[in-house]
Design an enzyme around this catalytic site. Structure first.
Site, short mmCIF file in Angstrom:
data_model
loop_
_atom_site.label_atom_id
_atom_site.label_comp_id
_atom_site.label_asym_id
_atom_site.label_seq_id
_atom_site.Cartn_x
_atom_site.Cartn_y
_atom_site.Cartn_z
N GLU A 1 2.60 6.51 0.98
CA GLU A 1 3.79 7.34 1.00
C GLU A 1 3.78 8.40 -0.10
O GLU A 1 4.36 9.47 0.06
CB GLU A 1 5.05 6.46 0.89
CG GLU A 1 5.29 5.56 2.08
CD GLU A 1 5.75 6.33 3.32
OE1 GLU A 1 5.02 7.26 3.75
OE2 GLU A 1 6.80 6.00 3.85
N ARG B 1 0.82 -1.22 0.00
CA ARG B 1 0.00 0.00 0.00
C ARG B 1 0.85 1.27 0.00
O ARG B 1 0.32 2.38 -0.09
CB ARG B 1 -0.92 0.02 1.22
CG ARG B 1 -1.89 -1.15 1.30
CD ARG B 1 -2.61 -1.17 2.64
NE ARG B 1 -3.50 -0.03 2.80
CZ ARG B 1 -4.82 -0.08 2.57
NH1 ARG B 1 -5.39 -1.22 2.20
NH2 ARG B 1 -5.57 0.99 2.74
N GLN C 1 -8.61 0.14 12.09
CA GLN C 1 -9.49 1.19 12.57
C GLN C 1 -9.29 2.45 11.75
O GLN C 1 -8.20 2.75 11.29
CB GLN C 1 -9.19 1.51 14.04
CG GLN C 1 -9.54 0.40 15.02
CD GLN C 1 -9.18 0.80 16.44
OE1 GLN C 1 -8.03 1.15 16.72
NE2 GLN C 1 -10.15 0.76 17.33
N PHE D 1 -19.72 -4.28 -1.49
CA PHE D 1 -20.88 -4.85 -0.79
C PHE D 1 -22.17 -4.59 -1.57
O PHE D 1 -23.03 -5.49 -1.68
CB PHE D 1 -21.01 -4.24 0.61
CG PHE D 1 -19.99 -4.75 1.61
CD1 PHE D 1 -19.00 -5.65 1.23
CD2 PHE D 1 -20.02 -4.33 2.93
CE1 PHE D 1 -18.06 -6.12 2.15
CE2 PHE D 1 -19.09 -4.79 3.86
CZ PHE D 1 -18.11 -5.68 3.47
N GLN E 1 -13.18 -4.93 12.05
CA GLN E 1 -12.43 -3.72 11.74
C GLN E 1 -13.42 -2.62 11.35
O GLN E 1 -14.51 -2.89 10.86
CB GLN E 1 -11.41 -3.97 10.63
CG GLN E 1 -11.98 -4.28 9.25
CD GLN E 1 -12.18 -5.76 9.03
OE1 GLN E 1 -12.54 -6.49 9.93
NE2 GLN E 1 -11.97 -6.20 7.79
N THR E 2 -13.04 -1.38 11.59
CA THR E 2 -13.99 -0.28 11.45
C THR E 2 -13.55 0.72 10.38
O THR E 2 -12.38 0.86 10.06
CB THR E 2 -14.16 0.48 12.78
OG1 THR E 2 -12.91 1.12 13.11
CG2 THR E 2 -14.59 -0.45 13.90
N ASP F 1 -3.68 -3.68 5.87
CA ASP F 1 -5.01 -3.10 5.84
C ASP F 1 -5.33 -2.55 7.23
O ASP F 1 -5.26 -3.29 8.22
CB ASP F 1 -6.05 -4.15 5.44
CG ASP F 1 -7.33 -3.54 4.93
OD1 ASP F 1 -7.24 -2.65 4.07
OD2 ASP F 1 -8.41 -3.94 5.39
N TYR G 1 0.67 4.36 -2.49
CA TYR G 1 -0.38 5.36 -2.27
C TYR G 1 -0.13 6.13 -0.98
O TYR G 1 -0.11 7.37 -0.97
CB TYR G 1 -1.74 4.67 -2.22
CG TYR G 1 -2.91 5.61 -2.07
CD1 TYR G 1 -3.27 6.45 -3.12
CD2 TYR G 1 -3.67 5.64 -0.91
CE1 TYR G 1 -4.35 7.31 -3.00
CE2 TYR G 1 -4.76 6.48 -0.78
CZ TYR G 1 -5.10 7.32 -1.82
OH TYR G 1 -6.16 8.18 -1.71
#
Length: 310
Positions: free
Chosen positions: A146, A141, A275, A190, A208-209, A272, A144
């Site tokens: 950095e 990741r 929170q 979803f 996870q939120t 990933d 994106y």
């Protein structure tokens, strides 16, 4: 009337910003290379007398005359920014240099659409602007995360070195019409799965939120930031502080769509964040901004959009 350059103007947020600024009576120069943007997003704007579209990649210099710059250009979903990570970093870094150079030459304000991803997988919750983040600099990741962090650095160096008027916002998870159904983001994933009757895929245990901001609320915060007093540079969090688990989001979408889809669980991708929730005190105090659209109301409008395009 201002002549306003929007890079990434045919993207999800860029198209909403273009429409908002046109409605306010401005001229819009929409710049996009259509890597993730789409003509469908701006189709209704193409015949507007004050709207101009230019196909261009901001990793190459751009010479135009404008009064403000909104720099939104960069793929923002993992499936897109990880497809060509070198180009993603170039868009954030070289693109920022080119747009900052343009703003410097014209002596005009420029806004950077940064991201909550600068906080990485946070060790502080919720996240205030003073938090420096927890980012894996060599992970999948990082192109994106950095890239956006470096862009912020460049903006503040131009501010200090050249007295350039800059505005930096950190965008938290945003959703709404004009999202790409194949962008891999959780809301679009979803909704598409629910409408097609496919399994709802949750990565990890579902606890996870994320905090979800409706597009019109986000754009309002962005415009307020651009037009705030010159001395207020940010960075400022723009997002909805109401926090939801992935399970709560999936169940709400299933309820609204009346889908018979089942929820299945898969392994959480590397790095990933577990929170994500913004502290928005600064936006409330400096911009008199807070989100107004609750998640259920926003999802209803977003689902209507997806029903029409699937």
């Amino acid at each position: 009337m201002k002549r306003i350059l929007i890079t990434g103007g045919a993207g999800f947020l860029g198209s909403h910003l273009s429409k908002r600024l046109l409605e306010e009576g401005n001229e819009i120069l929409c710049v996009d290379n259509f890597y993730t943007g789409s003509r469908k997003n701006i189709y209704e704007l193409l015949d507007h007398k004050n709207f101009e579209l230019l196909r261009h990649d901001i990793t190459h210099p751009l010479f135009v005359e404008v009064d403000q710059i909104y720099n939104l250009a960069c793929p923002a979903s993992p499936i897109h920014y990880q497809f060509d990570p070198v180009q993603t970093t170039k868009t954030s870094v070289v693109g920022a240099i080119n747009m900052l150079g343009l703003a410097k030459r014209l002596k005009i304000p420029i806004l950077q659409a940064s991201t909550s991803e600068v906080y990485g997988d946070p060790q502080i919750h919720p996240q205030p602007e003073t938090y420096w983040g927890n980012v894996n600099t060599i992970g999948p990741r990082a192109c994106y995360d950095e890239g956006k962090r470096c862009a912020e650095t460049l903006f503040f160096d131009y501010y200090r070195q050249h007295n350039l008027e800059i505005k930096v916002i950190r965008i938290f998870n945003t959703y709404g019409p004009n999202m790409n159904p194949q962008d891999g983001r959780v809301v679009s994933n979803f909704i598409v799965q629910a409408l097609k009757g496919e399994d709802i895929t949750i990565y990890g245990d579902g606890n996870q939120t994320r905090s979800f901001c409706y597009a019109s609320d986000l754009i309002d915060g962005m415009v307020r930031m651009m037009n705030s007093p010159k001395e207020f540079t940010g960075p400022v969090n723009i997002g909805n502080p109401n926090e939801f688990t992935m399970l709560e989001l999936a169940n709400l979408i299933l309820e609204i769509t009346e889908s018979k889809s089942k929820i299945v669980f898969q392994e959480l991708p590397q790095d990933d964040p577990l929170q994500r929730q913004p502290v928005i005190d600064l936006a409330q105090n400096k911009l008199n901004w807070k989100p107004n659209i609750e998640l259920e109301a926003g999802l209803i409008e977003t689902i209507k959009y997806f029903k029409n395009i699937i």
